[in-house]
Each structure stands twice: as structure tokens, then as C-alpha cells.
Design a protein around this motif. Structure first.
Motif, mmCIF file in Angstrom:
data_model
loop_
_atom_site.group_PDB
_atom_site.id
_atom_site.type_symbol
_atom_site.label_atom_id
_atom_site.label_comp_id
_atom_site.label_asym_id
_atom_site.label_seq_id
_atom_site.Cartn_x
_atom_site.Cartn_y
_atom_site.Cartn_z
ATOM 1 N N GLU A 1 0.828 -1.205 0.000
ATOM 2 C CA GLU A 1 0.000 0.000 0.000
ATOM 3 C C GLU A 1 0.865 1.259 0.000
ATOM 4 N N GLU A 2 1.998 1.196 0.714
ATOM 5 C CA GLU A 2 2.868 2.365 0.803
ATOM 6 C C GLU A 2 3.538 2.682 -0.528
ATOM 7 N N VAL A 3 3.923 1.645 -1.261
ATOM 8 C CA VAL A 3 4.605 1.872 -2.544
ATOM 9 C C VAL A 3 3.633 1.878 -3.715
ATOM 10 N N SER A 4 2.308 1.817 -3.431
ATOM 11 C CA SER A 4 1.271 1.853 -4.477
ATOM 12 C C SER A 4 1.480 0.736 -5.500
ATOM 13 N N MET A 5 1.590 -0.501 -5.017
ATOM 14 C CA MET A 5 1.856 -1.630 -5.889
ATOM 15 C C MET A 5 0.705 -1.872 -6.871
ATOM 16 N N GLN A 6 -0.530 -1.613 -6.444
ATOM 17 C CA GLN A 6 -1.658 -1.801 -7.357
ATOM 18 C C GLN A 6 -1.554 -0.861 -8.553
ATOM 19 N N ALA A 7 -1.160 0.399 -8.284
ATOM 20 C CA ALA A 7 -0.992 1.355 -9.388
ATOM 21 C C ALA A 7 0.137 0.919 -10.316
ATOM 22 N N VAL A 8 1.183 0.341 -9.748
ATOM 23 C CA VAL A 8 2.301 -0.154 -10.569
ATOM 24 C C VAL A 8 1.828 -1.286 -11.473
ATOM 25 N N HIS A 9 1.038 -2.231 -10.930
ATOM 26 C CA HIS A 9 0.520 -3.326 -11.733
ATOM 27 C C HIS A 9 -0.407 -2.806 -12.829
ATOM 28 N N GLN A 10 -1.228 -1.834 -12.469
ATOM 29 C CA GLN A 10 -2.113 -1.260 -13.482
ATOM 30 C C GLN A 10 -1.319 -0.619 -14.613
ATOM 31 N N LYS A 11 -0.256 0.080 -14.259
ATOM 32 C CA LYS A 11 0.588 0.729 -15.259
ATOM 33 C C LYS A 11 1.291 -0.300 -16.137
ATOM 34 N N LEU A 12 1.824 -1.354 -15.517
ATOM 35 C CA LEU A 12 2.491 -2.410 -16.281
ATOM 36 C C LEU A 12 1.517 -3.109 -17.211
ATOM 37 N N TYR A 13 0.324 -3.371 -16.726
ATOM 38 C CA TYR A 13 -0.687 -4.042 -17.551
ATOM 39 C C TYR A 13 -1.046 -3.175 -18.755
ATOM 40 N N TRP A 14 -1.124 -1.862 -18.538
ATOM 41 C CA TRP A 14 -1.434 -0.941 -19.643
ATOM 42 C C TRP A 14 -0.297 -0.910 -20.656
ATOM 43 N N ILE A 15 0.962 -0.943 -20.149
ATOM 44 C CA ILE A 15 2.118 -0.932 -21.063
ATOM 45 C C ILE A 15 2.149 -2.199 -21.908
ATOM 46 N N ILE A 16 1.804 -3.362 -21.309
ATOM 47 C CA ILE A 16 1.906 -4.644 -22.017
ATOM 48 C C ILE A 16 0.727 -4.852 -22.960
ATOM 49 N N THR A 17 -0.484 -4.573 -22.487
ATOM 50 C CA THR A 17 -1.693 -4.895 -23.266
ATOM 51 C C THR A 17 -2.336 -3.682 -23.931
ATOM 52 N N GLY A 18 -2.024 -2.498 -23.431
ATOM 53 C CA GLY A 18 -2.670 -1.306 -23.977
ATOM 54 C C GLY A 18 -4.060 -1.063 -23.432
ATOM 55 N N LYS A 19 -4.470 -1.856 -22.429
ATOM 56 C CA LYS A 19 -5.794 -1.709 -21.834
ATOM 57 C C LYS A 19 -5.658 -1.251 -20.386
ATOM 58 N N GLU A 20 -6.587 -0.437 -19.953
ATOM 59 C CA GLU A 20 -6.611 0.015 -18.565
ATOM 60 C C GLU A 20 -7.667 -0.775 -17.798
ATOM 61 N N VAL A 21 -7.231 -1.483 -16.757
ATOM 62 C CA VAL A 21 -8.141 -2.260 -15.913
ATOM 63 C C VAL A 21 -7.866 -1.907 -14.458
ATOM 64 N N GLU A 22 -8.908 -2.047 -13.619
ATOM 65 C CA GLU A 22 -8.749 -1.706 -12.200
ATOM 66 C C GLU A 22 -8.012 -2.795 -11.443
ATOM 67 N N LYS A 23 -8.265 -4.059 -11.816
ATOM 68 C CA LYS A 23 -7.634 -5.188 -11.138
ATOM 69 C C LYS A 23 -6.920 -6.057 -12.167
ATOM 70 N N PRO A 24 -5.662 -5.807 -12.406
ATOM 71 C CA PRO A 24 -4.902 -6.619 -13.378
ATOM 72 C C PRO A 24 -4.504 -7.969 -12.784
ATOM 73 N N LEU A 25 -5.460 -8.878 -12.695
ATOM 74 C CA LEU A 25 -5.214 -10.180 -12.058
ATOM 75 C C LEU A 25 -4.151 -10.985 -12.791
ATOM 76 N N LEU A 26 -3.989 -10.726 -14.089
ATOM 77 C CA LEU A 26 -2.977 -11.451 -14.856
ATOM 78 C C LEU A 26 -1.581 -11.224 -14.297
ATOM 79 N N LEU A 27 -1.355 -10.082 -13.655
ATOM 80 C CA LEU A 27 -0.076 -9.787 -13.016
ATOM 81 C C LEU A 27 -0.118 -10.049 -11.513
#
Length: 206
Positions: A119-145
Motif C-alpha cells: 500500500e505504501e509503494v502503491s503496488m496496485q498502481a504499478v501493476h495497473q501501469k504495467l498491464y497498460w504498457i503490455i496490453t494497452g488496456k486500462e483495468v482496475e484489477k490486473p489479475l494477470l499480473l
């Protein structure tokens, strides 16, 4: 010709209550063959019920006892000058409730620590950003990562500590084992230096 007896005292030994401590328990012995059986069975101390949990056996006491039984031999010492005897007392309390309590406490504490870190390092936001970079889609819960990442944390901890239950992956000690070893070494050194404290009974030469 004077025979020489070499002894190397062990750093720490464990024993039960009211046992006789033999020289072979506290020391490694190198001596002529005719003396070895007697030396191995030589009683150097007899535990009593009023002994504390730790008893420090000094090398001077060992030399005094050997010289008294073998006056024609010379005693040479190598290595540590004291042996710490830890008396293992019988425990009538069941250990399972304490084990379960400690397990739950550690599991909950470590889980909260990991959650707070993410929570302190905003890991969810990091996963969301990585998922967007890889797939080009924005999702709230990138379960694939998130799902592989969660399993990776557990696998990483298992590999880091080199244990899964009682199974060890290789002979290399884990960081936890090294820290426990260093702690035990510091504790033994403290007990040896503070052997005059009330918690430790000093064994003087008779």
C-alpha cells in the motif's frame, strides 16, 4: 616418560536433570589407548536438582580432576576454556496451543507487513501501469499480473529461507539460520563472561 592427555572442550552441551556429566560429554579426548576408556567415563560434574538451567564448566576444574586421577600424565588443552551445560528440564505443558498461537501471530503480522508495504509503494498502481504498457488496456484489477506476483512472493520466501517444512533444498545455511547461530554465539559468550551472575552457577576447583 610422561604421557600427555589432550582435551578440547566443547562450547555447549545439553543434558537432562540429575545426570552425571562425563569427560566425554564435555570434551574431545586424545590420549594413549590405555587411558582412553577411563578418561571417557571420568565424572567431571554431577547435576543436582537445585542447579540452574545453565552451568559453566571451567577447564581448570577439568585439569584438576584429570590430574587427580592420572597424576603421572600431563594435560594439554586446545580450543575453548569453558563448556556451557544446558539442563533440559521436563516440560509438562502441552506445546501445541503455544505453537498454534505463535503461528497465527506470525502469519497475521507478516501478512499485515506485506500489505502495508504494498500500500505504501502503491503496488496496485504499478501493476495497473504495467498491464497498460503490455496490453494497452486500462483495468482496475490486473489479475494477470497480481496472481503470479502473489505466488512469486511465497516462492521467493521459500527459496530465501531454503526450507519448505522440514525439507532443505541444499546444504547452504539460510539467513535465518546464520542469524540464529550468531545469536547463540553471542549468548554463549555473555554467559561465559557473566558466569558469576545469580543465574549461572560457577564451578570452582575443589
Amino acid at each position: 616418560m610422561v604421557s600427555t592427555i589432550y582435551i578440547r572442550m566443547r562450547s555447549r552441551v545439553e543434558t537432562k536433570e540429575c545426570n552425571k556429566i562425563l569427560l566425554s560429554h564435555t570434551s574431545q579426548i586424545l590420549a594413549p589407548d590405555r587411558y582412553l576408556p577411563l578418561l571417557h567415563n571420568l565424572v567431571v560434574y554431577e547435576l543436582k536438582k537445585d542447579d540452574n538451567q545453565l552451568v559453566v564448566l571451567d577447564v581448570m576444574r577439568i585439569i584438576h580432576i584429570i590430574s587427580r586421577h592420572f597424576p603421572d600424565c600431563e594435560v594439554q588443552t586446545i580450543g575453548p576454556t569453558q563448556t556451557i551445560i544446558e539442563i533440559i528440564k521436563e516440560k509438562k505443558i502441552k506445546i501445541w496451543p503455544f505453537f498454534i498461537f505463535v503461528w497465527i501471530l506470525l502469519f497475521t503480522g507478516s501478512g499485515l507487513a506485506i500489505l502495508n508495504f504494498h500500500e505504501e509503494v502503491s503496488m496496485q498502481a504499478v501493476h495497473q501501469k504495467l498491464y497498460w504498457i503490455i496490453t494497452g488496456k486500462e483495468v482496475e484489477k490486473p489479475l494477470l499480473l497480481q496472481i503470479p506476483y502473489s505466488f512469486g512472493i511465497g516462492m521467493g520466501m521459500i527459496l530465501f529461507f531454503n526450507h519448505i517444512f522440514k525439507k532443505r533444498f541444499n546444504e547452504e545455511p539460510s539467513p535465518l539460520e546464520i542469524e540464529m547461530f550468531n545469536y547463540q554465539q553471542d549468548l554463549d559468550n555473555y554467559v561465559s563472561v557473566k558466569e558469576n551472575n545469580e543465574s549461572v552457577k560457577r564451578l570452582d576447583v575443589d
